[in-house]
Design a protein around this motif. Sequence first.
Motif, mmCIF file in Angstrom:
data_model
loop_
_atom_site.group_PDB
_atom_site.id
_atom_site.type_symbol
_atom_site.label_atom_id
_atom_site.label_comp_id
_atom_site.label_asym_id
_atom_site.label_seq_id
_atom_site.Cartn_x
_atom_site.Cartn_y
_atom_site.Cartn_z
ATOM 1 N N TRP A 112 0.817 -1.218 0.000
ATOM 2 C CA TRP A 112 0.000 0.000 0.000
ATOM 3 C C TRP A 112 0.853 1.273 0.000
ATOM 4 C CZ3 TRP A 112 -4.647 -1.854 -0.906
ATOM 5 C CH2 TRP A 112 -5.015 -3.090 -0.387
ATOM 6 N N LYS A 113 1.998 1.205 -0.674
ATOM 7 C CA LYS A 113 2.906 2.346 -0.654
ATOM 8 C C LYS A 113 2.292 3.573 -1.317
ATOM 9 C CE LYS A 113 6.738 1.935 -2.988
ATOM 10 N NZ LYS A 113 8.124 1.538 -3.317
ATOM 11 N N ALA A 114 1.569 3.412 -2.413
ATOM 12 C CA ALA A 114 0.968 4.548 -3.107
ATOM 13 C C ALA A 114 -0.089 5.242 -2.251
ATOM 14 C CB ALA A 114 0.357 4.089 -4.432
ATOM 15 N N ILE A 115 -0.892 4.423 -1.541
ATOM 16 C CA ILE A 115 -1.929 4.992 -0.678
ATOM 17 C C ILE A 115 -1.296 5.739 0.493
ATOM 18 C CG2 ILE A 115 -3.857 4.434 0.845
ATOM 19 C CD1 ILE A 115 -4.495 2.096 -0.963
ATOM 20 N N ILE A 116 -0.229 5.163 1.054
ATOM 21 C CA ILE A 116 0.449 5.815 2.176
ATOM 22 C C ILE A 116 1.036 7.156 1.740
ATOM 23 C CG2 ILE A 116 2.386 5.623 3.778
ATOM 24 C CD1 ILE A 116 1.930 2.613 3.805
ATOM 25 N N ARG A 117 1.609 7.211 0.534
ATOM 26 C CA ARG A 117 2.142 8.478 0.035
ATOM 27 C C ARG A 117 1.041 9.513 -0.122
ATOM 28 N NH1 ARG A 117 6.197 6.338 -4.805
ATOM 29 N NH2 ARG A 117 7.736 5.332 -3.447
ATOM 30 N N ALA A 118 -0.114 9.096 -0.587
ATOM 31 C CA ALA A 118 -1.236 10.034 -0.734
ATOM 32 C C ALA A 118 -1.689 10.554 0.625
ATOM 33 C CB ALA A 118 -2.391 9.354 -1.467
ATOM 34 N N ILE A 119 -1.720 9.671 1.628
ATOM 35 C CA ILE A 119 -2.120 10.082 2.979
ATOM 36 C C ILE A 119 -1.115 11.072 3.557
ATOM 37 C CG2 ILE A 119 -2.485 9.261 5.338
ATOM 38 C CD1 ILE A 119 -3.555 6.662 4.152
#
Length: 311
Positions: A112-119
């Motif tokens: 979930w690296k992309a989602i974490i970056r967005a958060i």
Amino acid sequence: MRAQETAAPIDLWTRLKYDRNWLGLWFMLPAAAFLLLFLTYPLGLGIWLSVTDTRIGRDGVFIGLENFEWLNQDPVFWLSVFNTFLYTIVASILKFALGLYLAVLLNNHMPWKAIIRAIVLLPFIVPTVLSAIAFWWIYDTQFSIISWTLTELGLISENINFLGEPNNARASVIAANIWRGIPFVAITLLAGLQTIPQSLYEAATIDGASRWQMFRHVTYPMLTPIIAVVMTFSVLFTFTDFQLIYAMTRGGPANATHLMATLSYQRAIMGGNLGEGAAISTAMIPFLLAAILFSWFGLQRRKWQQGESDD
């Protein structure tokens, strides 16, 4: 006798149209006009107002350095200078340290690296005034969620006066600024980390380097130019911060959180003394120029690393 042929001279208009150097100038003209209109003119006007006694509703006359002499004897001004440097230095250092740690963490492979970056970007996306209102509620003397949690855990016996006590107020606004600024530092440094060739890390691993040695001798040197630019912008944004402070404390309590920007607004707009407010803003220019020069030297190092000339 053999005739020597000479090339016909190129007229100025043809050179302006087809020469690559002049073509670059044409593309820069719109941006230069925009900067001249919206940046250079207000800056020049502000410097002019700083040497006049202009007030709202009344044109001023030239008074030289009287506004600066008055500020030199004003303890509130010097308190705002102290607050500005404390706010900028502490917030910038912590934003860099936490942002760099977060960037290194996000650069690793994780689910979930992309989602974490967005958060991570959320604090930077939220409007400043909305963030200030949220922190104002978090720091509220009666309804603070922090005080309530600490009370329930038995760590404190009464609510903390976050924004009513000078030192607490300074720490509180610095914490709010750090929360807003970390995403900018982290995402920018993350972009820089992803430009570092993996072959350098592979070679360091073969040589038996530890993770700290790889960071010290590979990551940090390659990231230095980006750090210079990121920290320059971070210092500029922090040094000139206005919205967060004004929405949370309006410079209080007892001028404990007044920055130079908020004091300038108070004196110029709320107090009506445009000349004095402009003088406070003008006094900020040398420090901002120093930050820009820091960035310039960082860019020069980038040229050196790429084998380019410093010219």
